[in-house]
Design an enzyme around this catalytic site. Structure first.
Site, short mmCIF file in Angstrom:
data_model
loop_
_atom_site.label_atom_id
_atom_site.label_comp_id
_atom_site.label_asym_id
_atom_site.label_seq_id
_atom_site.Cartn_x
_atom_site.Cartn_y
_atom_site.Cartn_z
CD GLU A 61 4.83 -1.98 20.21
OE1 GLU A 61 4.34 -0.84 20.17
OE2 GLU A 61 5.02 -2.70 19.20
NE ARG A 115 -8.00 -9.40 1.92
CZ ARG A 115 -8.67 -8.87 2.93
NH1 ARG A 115 -9.80 -8.19 2.71
NH2 ARG A 115 -8.23 -9.00 4.16
N GLY A 165 8.10 4.51 14.23
CA GLY A 165 7.89 4.66 12.80
C GLY A 165 7.47 6.04 12.35
CG HIS A 191 5.33 1.33 17.71
ND1 HIS A 191 4.25 0.56 18.05
CD2 HIS A 191 5.01 1.92 16.51
CE1 HIS A 191 3.31 0.65 17.11
NE2 HIS A 191 3.77 1.47 16.16
CB ILE A 205 3.78 2.25 4.65
CG1 ILE A 205 2.99 3.32 5.41
CG2 ILE A 205 5.14 2.04 5.32
CD1 ILE A 205 2.57 2.92 6.80
NE ARG A 212 -0.91 -1.25 15.09
CZ ARG A 212 -0.54 -0.02 14.76
NH1 ARG A 212 0.72 0.18 14.36
NH2 ARG A 212 -1.37 0.99 14.81
N GLY A 251 0.84 -1.18 0.00
CA GLY A 251 0.00 0.00 0.00
C GLY A 251 0.88 1.23 0.00
#
Length: 324
Positions: A266, A177, A287, A285, A156, A237, A154
């Site tokens: 996490e 998908r 990002g 985390h 990112i 994730r 997608g």
């Protein structure tokens, strides 16, 4: 109208809310709120700007069904019971688009850090081990011309692929998908099955949402199909990989290295063996953690709230996703 934020938010979003005449109360303590504290704060306000903290489950939502909107300071929404929120008439929104570059840059950083064992070598300096060297000791691996596999091409994932293709002329394969024909044309990317992605990738980078379908998709069976020279990157994730299986895959040499901006669970416990492995890099985390990106996220989160208070369609709704 009044808004409660679960963290101190960047100034641009805060200023936007205040200019709209909205009263903002921010949680400023460096600890997580209890469920009771969060319910009490929500009951004093008309909206919640959620910038981190406990999961927004049905129990919390039922106590706070008066909320007009819960605006997430994130793209991800897996920490919200969307079905319950929709049934209770609470709008849920997120902040898509603006963090693609920052998150992709983090994945790119992790790829290079793992490939050159950068964290491991930094620790050697701290330990006073920067002394005698051997031309065959503690070597990394080249990225140039290798195959990058993207799971979730997608926004990112596409930026990550662009970075890798431009910098290292990497071949791009991906598993979605549905086919992303625009990205195929722009990146000369090849759509492959999940098994082919595992078998062919030299670097496999995860950029998909956490859903029941993707939960712990990267497990013992998946790692066993990857190249022993492969690098696994997860900046999406933590729940998408099984951390016990990842540790075993690295310890037994089923894969070569891993770079994680997200962990499962996490936060990661400081005695996790991944933190001591030479070919592993773990970040907490971060990002989207740039000044520019967090300001943009706070603006979008504020705009979602303002639209809801003004009776306008919210720009970034996610309630409908639970039914997909």
């Amino acid at each position: 109208m009044k808004v409660f934020t679960t963290r101190i938010i960047p100034e641009e979003g805060l200023a936007l809310l205040e200019r709209a005449g909205i009263t903002v109360t921010q949680w400023s303590e460096p600890r997580e709120m209890s469920l009771e504290e969060m319910i009490a704060k929500c009951k004093e306000n008309d909206a919640l700007l959620f910038a981190g903290g406990r999961k927004i489950d049905r129990s919390l939502l039922e106590h706070c069904r008066h909320l007009k909107i819960i605006s997430l300071l994130s793209v991800g929404y897996d920490n919200v019971d969307l079905k319950a929120a929709t049934e209770l008439g609470i709008q849920i929104t997120n902040t898509p688009g603006v963090l693609s570059n920052a998150t992709a840059d983090t994945a790119f950083l992790l790829m290079l850090t793992v490939a050159r064992k950068a964290f491991f070598h930094h620790k050697r300096i701290i330990k006073g081990e920067w002394g005698f060297s051997s031309p065959t000791a503690n070597l990394g691996v080249d990225i140039e011309g290798k195959t990058l596999g993207i799971w979730g091409l997608g926004n990112i994932g596409s930026v990550m692929a662009q970075r890798c293709r431009a910098a290292f002329d990497m071949k791009i394969i991906y598993c979605n998908r549905h086919r992303n024909e625009a990205a195929e044309k722009a990146l000369d990317a090849q759509w492959v099955s999940f098994d082919e992605l595992l078998e062919q990738s030299d670097v496999l980078s995860v950029h998909t949402s956490l859903t029941p379908e993707t939960k712990e998709k990267f497990n013992k069976a998946a790692f066993a199909k990857m190249k022993p020279s492969a690098i696994f990157i997860n900046a999406a994730r933590g729940g998408i990989h099984n951390e016990t299986d990842l540790i075993a895959a690295l310890e037994t040499g089923q894969i070569w290295g891993a770079g994680l901006d997200v962990t499962n669970p996490e936060p990661m416990h400081p005695d996790n063996p991944l933190l001591q492995m030479p070919t592993v890099a773990v970040l907490p985390h971060i990002g989207s953690a740039t000044v520019e990106t967090r300001n943009a996220m706070s603006r979008i989160a504020a705009q979602n709230i303002i639209a809801a208070f003004e009776g306008q369609p919210v720009p970034n709704p996610v309630n409908h996703i639970y039914a997909l």
